[in-house]
Write an enzyme that holds these catalytic residues in place. Sequence first.
Site, short mmCIF file in Angstrom:
data_model
loop_
_atom_site.label_atom_id
_atom_site.label_comp_id
_atom_site.label_asym_id
_atom_site.label_seq_id
_atom_site.Cartn_x
_atom_site.Cartn_y
_atom_site.Cartn_z
N GLU A 161 43.51 -19.29 4.29
CA GLU A 161 42.90 -19.29 2.96
C GLU A 161 43.61 -20.27 2.03
OE1 GLU A 161 42.56 -15.28 1.46
OE2 GLU A 161 40.70 -14.98 2.56
N GLU A 318 37.07 -13.23 8.17
CA GLU A 318 37.54 -11.96 7.61
C GLU A 318 36.45 -11.33 6.77
OE1 GLU A 318 40.96 -12.11 5.07
OE2 GLU A 318 41.98 -13.56 6.32
C1 GLA Z 1 42.75 -12.42 2.46
C2 GLA Z 1 43.85 -12.80 3.44
C3 GLA Z 1 44.27 -11.68 4.34
C4 GLA Z 1 44.31 -10.38 3.58
C5 GLA Z 1 42.97 -10.12 2.98
C6 GLA Z 1 42.88 -8.79 2.28
O1 GLA Z 1 41.51 -12.62 2.92
O2 GLA Z 1 43.52 -13.92 4.21
O3 GLA Z 1 45.54 -12.00 4.85
O4 GLA Z 1 45.26 -10.47 2.59
O5 GLA Z 1 42.74 -11.11 2.01
O6 GLA Z 1 41.59 -8.57 1.76
#
Ligand code: GLA
Length: 692
Positions: A161, A318
Amino acid sequence: MTATPPPRWLRRPAGAPAQLGYGADYNPEQWPREVWKDDVRLMREAGVTVVSLAIFSWARLQPAEDRWEFGWLDEVMDLLHDAGIAVDLATATASPPPWLTTRHPEILPVTRTGETVWPGARQHWRPTSPVFRRHALGLVEALATRYGGHPALAAWHVNNELGCHNAYDYSDDAAHAFRTWLRDRYGTLDALNRAWATSFWSQVYGDWNELLPPRLAATHPNPTQQLDFARFSSDALLDHLRAEREVLRRLTPDVPVTTNFMVMANTRAMDYAGWADDVDFVSNDHYVTPGPQSLDELSFSAALTGGIAGGRPWFLMEHSTSAVNWQPVNLPKRRGELARDSLLHVAHGADAVCFFQWRQSAGGAEKYHSAMLPHAGSQSEVFRAVTALGDTLRDLAPVAGSARQPARAAILFDWESWWTAELDSHPTSLLRYRQEALDWYSAFLALGVRADVVTTRTALSGYDLVVAPVLHVVPKALADRLTSFVDGGGHLVTTYFSGIVDENDHVWLGGYPGALRELLGIRVEEFAPLPVGTDVSLDDGSTGTLWSESVTVDAPDVDVLARHTGGEYAGLPAVTRRRVSGGGSAAYVSTRLGADGIAQLLGRLLDAAGVTSELPAAGRGRVELAVRTHGSEEFWFLVNRTDAPVVLPLAPARVLVGEGDDGGRVTLQPRGVAVLRYPSGAGERAEVGNGG
Ligand code: GLA
């Protein structure tokens, strides 16, 4: 010798059957070794095919500058491979370890107000720090060298991210890199001074070293400086992605590279439209925002991710099985939502469905964040839903590799307009760019009409109707493209505060909406934004908030679709449409109608464009349709947006998921999803008309 094209999807063993990926972030370093075998056993039970590994493992992989510990990761990679689970291996650079930040505090980001962002959480690194870059690339090189040949390795996951917490850094490194970026963009200080309008408030720059990021200033910082800093900040993160990718491509040219974007509400710093070409396949993370438009927002984000990916399959890296831990109040998902949300992403082109994370943490800041395997263990509703979804995704294997079937309508989404329209020192501070775009999308959903979400890089010519809400930044070239679209028979709809400025955030003079004035055949002299609690009424029964203006029709071929019924602008046009000789049109909406008001207007605009719903009347508004295609066949995803069953009369199809009878009646359970398989073109069967 011809170069082989880069791989576009997970590297898999030759001859492996097509399938949709299923899995999660896997963080075995949080657990003792004894748990790993159990993890893998339960992963198999759940149907997991792929995990993202080592995302936050830097401190475990390199506990000191000159010490590496790969043994544990070797073991996990082997375990996963033995179980037939592929690995999307992270480069592990997301969270620098304490030894690095202690020795090199100069890698820590600095806020706009000059405060250091200290370690203790994650992503505490400057995208422009040469010291961070050197250490990060050292880690990437070590991982690529060690695992490039590992049979479990299916893709590289760069960092994590990018920009989630460190998008805007105002440090001296950032200042230095910003100057280089500005030199590249403008070439000369004269050009920069012109673009930034620096004669205003005595800001004329005489030396490149005088230039700074927009740090805390006495009052409104220079808007073009702010816009350029937003562009630069997105580019600085992209540059980091490229630097890691270059190491990976050099050492492991046959392994695809991706990184997880964050196309979701409230993430706006990265111009992902410009990032897609830098990854072998697009990946996205999405978390739902609770509220009345929650499901619409999910669909909008998924459609936009599909647009960024150019309609090709993408990877949902995710989302959550249930509650997250970072909203003010973290709601669990209700029954059916885990599967429905996942399948809605698949409907819009996701070829893999992954969650954060596999096993819910017992300690640390995310221990109350849901996971595939919750605190309660495998004897739990979440795990049963997870396992059921694994079965469903297996049934959907024929969908793998199919493309998005383009809709006839599209919403044009533009990061530069988002950034610029919401700058300070504007007519109103209440304008929310993404909300306006989402409201249009909600209106399409309410009418049961599919709409793609595309970017300014997308060719528009295939669409019959394009809505460009608050398209604030319109350089000449974009105005020309929109004009050709309309001249070619396309129907364009745009709104208040569109066409106002060029790429330097300079107003197009002569009256608003500036660059689009001629195309729309109207003229506005002054904005009249509306304070909270006030509105305007239109003669089509709708109500406008946020914005109003006195619109003058300036061309003979303009129809007025709605007028103000009272107030200062009583009788004046509020919604107009110019009919162009080739059959196209250009419509303008001068106020914020909200999703309901838009839906009412959109019916008329769609009728004029000849765009109709593909759903039977019983499904419109209650069911979302998304279509994927392989060429010879189509997959119709029907998603029940309601909490009640819906029965739809459709042409008989092969039912891949859900309940259908031989006569084509499909029953969708509350929040349920059906996926139908048709030969191409055979899905076209609904009644026509938008009821608008
Ligand atoms: C982000 C991060 C993950 C986790 C999620 C929690 O997407 O990439 O590591 O922290 O948030 O929602």
